[in-house]
Write a protein that holds these residues in place. Structure first.
Motif, PDB file in Angstrom:
ATOM      1  N   VAL A 121     -45.562 -27.302 -17.431  1.00 47.51           N
ATOM      2  CA  VAL A 121     -46.792 -27.128 -18.207  1.00 47.51           C
ATOM      3  C   VAL A 121     -46.677 -25.888 -19.091  1.00 47.51           C
ATOM      4  O   VAL A 121     -47.006 -25.913 -20.287  1.00 47.51           O
ATOM      5  CB  VAL A 121     -48.010 -27.020 -17.269  1.00 47.51           C
ATOM      6  CG1 VAL A 121     -49.249 -26.568 -18.042  1.00 47.51           C
ATOM      7  CG2 VAL A 121     -48.273 -28.361 -16.583  1.00 47.51           C
ATOM      8  N   GLY A 164     -44.690 -20.236 -13.624  1.00 45.47           N
ATOM      9  CA  GLY A 164     -45.120 -21.332 -12.781  1.00 45.47           C
ATOM     10  C   GLY A 164     -44.906 -21.052 -11.304  1.00 45.47           C
ATOM     11  O   GLY A 164     -44.305 -20.047 -10.917  1.00 45.47           O
ATOM     12  N   THR A 165     -45.404 -21.962 -10.481  1.00 46.53           N
ATOM     13  CA  THR A 165     -45.254 -21.855  -9.036  1.00 46.53           C
ATOM     14  C   THR A 165     -44.471 -23.033  -8.456  1.00 46.53           C
ATOM     15  O   THR A 165     -44.188 -23.066  -7.270  1.00 46.53           O
ATOM     16  CB  THR A 165     -46.630 -21.807  -8.355  1.00 46.53           C
ATOM     17  OG1 THR A 165     -47.382 -22.990  -8.722  1.00 46.53           O
ATOM     18  CG2 THR A 165     -47.406 -20.573  -8.793  1.00 46.53           C
ATOM     19  N   ASP A 166     -44.130 -23.990  -9.305  1.00 43.96           N
ATOM     20  CA  ASP A 166     -43.305 -25.134  -8.920  1.00 43.96           C
ATOM     21  C   ASP A 166     -42.837 -25.802 -10.209  1.00 43.96           C
ATOM     22  O   ASP A 166     -43.125 -25.319 -11.311  1.00 43.96           O
ATOM     23  CB  ASP A 166     -44.081 -26.118  -8.030  1.00 43.96           C
ATOM     24  CG  ASP A 166     -45.391 -26.590  -8.637  1.00 43.96           C
ATOM     25  OD1 ASP A 166     -45.568 -26.448  -9.876  1.00 43.96           O
ATOM     26  OD2 ASP A 166     -46.249 -27.102  -7.900  1.00 43.96           O
ATOM     27  N   PRO A 176     -50.148 -16.448 -15.499  1.00 39.77           N
ATOM     28  CA  PRO A 176     -49.777 -17.813 -15.901  1.00 39.77           C
ATOM     29  C   PRO A 176     -50.928 -18.607 -16.491  1.00 39.77           C
ATOM     30  O   PRO A 176     -50.729 -19.428 -17.384  1.00 39.77           O
ATOM     31  CB  PRO A 176     -49.284 -18.434 -14.582  1.00 39.77           C
ATOM     32  CG  PRO A 176     -48.804 -17.276 -13.766  1.00 39.77           C
ATOM     33  CD  PRO A 176     -49.723 -16.138 -14.122  1.00 39.77           C
ATOM     34  N   SER A 177     -52.153 -18.353 -16.023  1.00 34.03           N
ATOM     35  CA  SER A 177     -53.308 -19.095 -16.523  1.00 34.03           C
ATOM     36  C   SER A 177     -53.594 -18.792 -17.991  1.00 34.03           C
ATOM     37  O   SER A 177     -54.305 -19.548 -18.661  1.00 34.03           O
ATOM     38  CB  SER A 177     -54.548 -18.771 -15.688  1.00 34.03           C
ATOM     39  OG  SER A 177     -54.847 -17.376 -15.764  1.00 34.03           O
ATOM     40  N   LYS A 210     -43.675 -28.635 -11.596  1.00 35.86           N
ATOM     41  CA  LYS A 210     -44.751 -29.197 -12.414  1.00 35.86           C
ATOM     42  C   LYS A 210     -45.446 -28.125 -13.241  1.00 35.86           C
ATOM     43  O   LYS A 210     -45.619 -28.279 -14.459  1.00 35.86           O
ATOM     44  CB  LYS A 210     -45.768 -29.913 -11.512  1.00 35.86           C
ATOM     45  CG  LYS A 210     -46.913 -30.557 -12.280  1.00 35.86           C
ATOM     46  CD  LYS A 210     -47.882 -31.273 -11.335  1.00 35.86           C
ATOM     47  CE  LYS A 210     -49.042 -31.890 -12.101  1.00 35.86           C
ATOM     48  NZ  LYS A 210     -49.992 -32.573 -11.186  1.00 35.86           N
ATOM     49  N   SER A 211     -45.847 -27.021 -12.609  1.00 34.10           N
ATOM     50  CA  SER A 211     -46.554 -25.968 -13.342  1.00 34.10           C
ATOM     51  C   SER A 211     -45.619 -25.260 -14.322  1.00 34.10           C
ATOM     52  O   SER A 211     -46.045 -24.818 -15.398  1.00 34.10           O
ATOM     53  CB  SER A 211     -47.162 -24.959 -12.370  1.00 34.10           C
ATOM     54  OG  SER A 211     -46.167 -24.363 -11.557  1.00 34.10           O
ATOM     55  N   SER A 212     -44.334 -25.165 -13.986  1.00 33.28           N
ATOM     56  CA  SER A 212     -43.374 -24.574 -14.912  1.00 33.28           C
ATOM     57  C   SER A 212     -43.248 -25.413 -16.173  1.00 33.28           C
ATOM     58  O   SER A 212     -43.183 -24.879 -17.290  1.00 33.28           O
ATOM     59  CB  SER A 212     -42.013 -24.451 -14.221  1.00 33.28           C
ATOM     60  OG  SER A 212     -41.043 -23.942 -15.108  1.00 33.28           O
TER      61      SER A 212
END
Length: 480
Positions: free
Chosen positions: A154, A146-148, A117-118, A150-152
């Motif tokens: 992004v 993502g992991t939640d 993901p990074s 918010k990160s999804s």
């Protein structure tokens, strides 16, 4: 949306485990069956420092290990389609060489992105800067996205800077399985089921995804993710959506996904006491001793390896029907199945003759066995001198037996072919992903609020005893 069949396929993570086990075998099998464009060229890229010949040797070894011998016809032709360009996706300067290796497709380019993901954001920027994100390019995204929530978002925002939604193909490999797709055929091509597929006739639904394996080399990823993020957020919620969705106007990507997202948005927030989490300890699987999660991990952890949830869909069709979801590692057997439990008949005319009636049950097996079993009440043969005997008898359709001719395919074969040809029906749309994460994040927030810690269970069992109680307090028994 521009419709085209890609004649270039670019595989990121081409030397990884997914590529070895699934992607390269799937592509070779498709090529052997004449389903790929005869002109297609496949470019692999990863950090590994290989040339074309070394990558072809890598691919040959992968095919010999993971593709059955009877599906390797024309393997030499397939290997000749392969080339390779090493790339560190975090360094923008490498994308120019990658673009030169890909060349100019005659029709279009399909990209399969399987990366950490990074690296999503720098990879997308690199593709755009290298001229590999034009109008005749589509991209497939392998999880985790993502992991939640918010990160999804992004990740989705980063991809959207270079690709519009109609050229983004988010992959959930469960959607490529024949029996998962057969859910739609079962419901919407048979008059027998659809009139009964609602709260008036269905008592509850169970969805189980059970694994016998432990960490299996996924130590860092799994301890950060846990069972809820790894399995429920994607695979299990997609299965739930297919079971519960309304009839689409037509079988196409827009209408099917519109109905799935309506289900996901109708999920009621899970109340305290409607989830159970667990973590396995040392035990035995198939007669073989296996270590506990903490032993495999080498440290203490509060990551759940098992989760059971009582879910509710607050809409007209499903109001009041519980959906019991259960998944875990180191369980007694590997199975993925959906159980639809119908309500009992309102009145039995056979009670006075000593007969007991069990409600009908539909079991849809997805893996390892693909089958559909419907239990029906039938009369026990005999003269009935001591009563009228009834027994529940399974009416079973074993898919490999019912369709002996067609080749049984790896799920990724269908998904890769749809990516190349441009059919989004079996891929997940952004609003689906975000609706899934929204529900999952609320569950995790509830766990933190109530300081919920995983209960231990012995490897080889069906999870913590509390998961049995979760169902049994409603008079429900898990199907095992």
């Amino acid at each position: 949306m521009t419709k085209f069949t890609a004649d270039r396929l670019l595989l990121f993570g081409a030397t990884g485990d997914l590529s070895r086990r699934m992607l390269l075998p799937s592509l070779c099998a498709l090529d052997a069956d004449g389903l790929l464009d005869p002109q297609i060229e496949i470019v692999g890229t990863a950090r590994s420092d290989l040339d074309d010949a070394a990558f072809r040797n890598f691919a040959r070894e992968s095919l010999e290990q993971f593709l059955p011998a009877d599906r390797r016809g024309g393997m030499a032709t397939f290997l000749n389609r392969l080339s390779y360009q090493s790339l560190d996706a975090s360094k923008p300067e490498g994308f120019g060489d990658l673009a030169a290796k890909v060349g100019t497709p005659a029709e279009g380019l399909a990209i399969f992105l399987s990366t950490a993901p990074s690296l999503f954001e720098p990879t997308i920027h690199g593709l755009a800067a290298g001229g590999l994100a034009g109008e005749r390019t589509r991209i497939g995204l392998e999880k985790p996205l993502g992991t939640d929530l918010k990160s999804s978002r992004v990740i989705n925002d980063a991809v959207a800077t270079a690709f519009p939604e109609d050229r983004i193909y988010r992959i959930d490999h469960y959607l490529g399985k024949e029996t998962v797709q057969n859910l739609l055929a079962l419901r919407f091509a048979n008059m027998l089921f659809e009139p009964l597929w609602n709260a008036a006739h269905i008592d509850h639904v169970q969805i189980t995804v059970a694994e016998t394996v432990g960490l299996e080399g996924r130590v860092a990823f799994y301890d950060d993710a846990g069972a809820l993020r790894d399995m429920v957020q994607n695979h299990m919620l997609q299965l739930l959506a297919l079971v519960a969705m309304e009839l689409p106007v037509s079988y196409d990507s827009t209408n099917v996904r519109d109905e799935k997202v309506k289900v996901l948005r109708s999920l009621r927030p899970v109340a305290h006491g409607e989830t159970v989490t667990g973590q396995y300890r040392a035990g035995a699987i198939g007669g073989q001793a296996v270590p506990g999660y903490d032993d495999e991990l080498g440290k203490d952890s509060d990551t759940e390896t098992f989760v059971a949830i009582k879910a509710h869909i607050d809409n007209w069709r499903w109001k009041g029907v519980p959906f019991y979801l259960r998944t875990g590692k180191r369980l007694p057997k590997r199975t993925t199945e959906i159980v639809v439990q119908f309500r009992p008949i309102p009145h039995s005319i056979f009670t006075g003759r000593g007969a007991r009636i069990a409600p009908n049950r539909l079991v849809i097996g997805i893996q390892p066995a693909e089958n559909i079993t419907l239990s029906l009440m039938t009369k026990v043969p005999g003269l009935d001198r001591e009563g009228f005997g009834l027994r529940s008898v399974p009416l079973e359709i074993t898919m490999p037996d019912a369709f002996a001719g067609p080749q049984r395919r790896i799920a990724y074969e269908r998904l890769l072919l749809d990516l190349v040809e441009g059919d989004q029906t079996l891929f997940v749309r952004r609003d689906e992903v975000e609706a899934q994460w929204d529900w999952i994040d609320a569950i995790r927030a509830g766990w933190e609020e109530h300081s919920l810690e995983p209960k231990t269970y012995t490897a080889g069992s069906w999870g913590p005893s509390a998961s049995i109680a979760l169902a049994e307090r409603d008079g429900v028994t898990w199907h095992e």
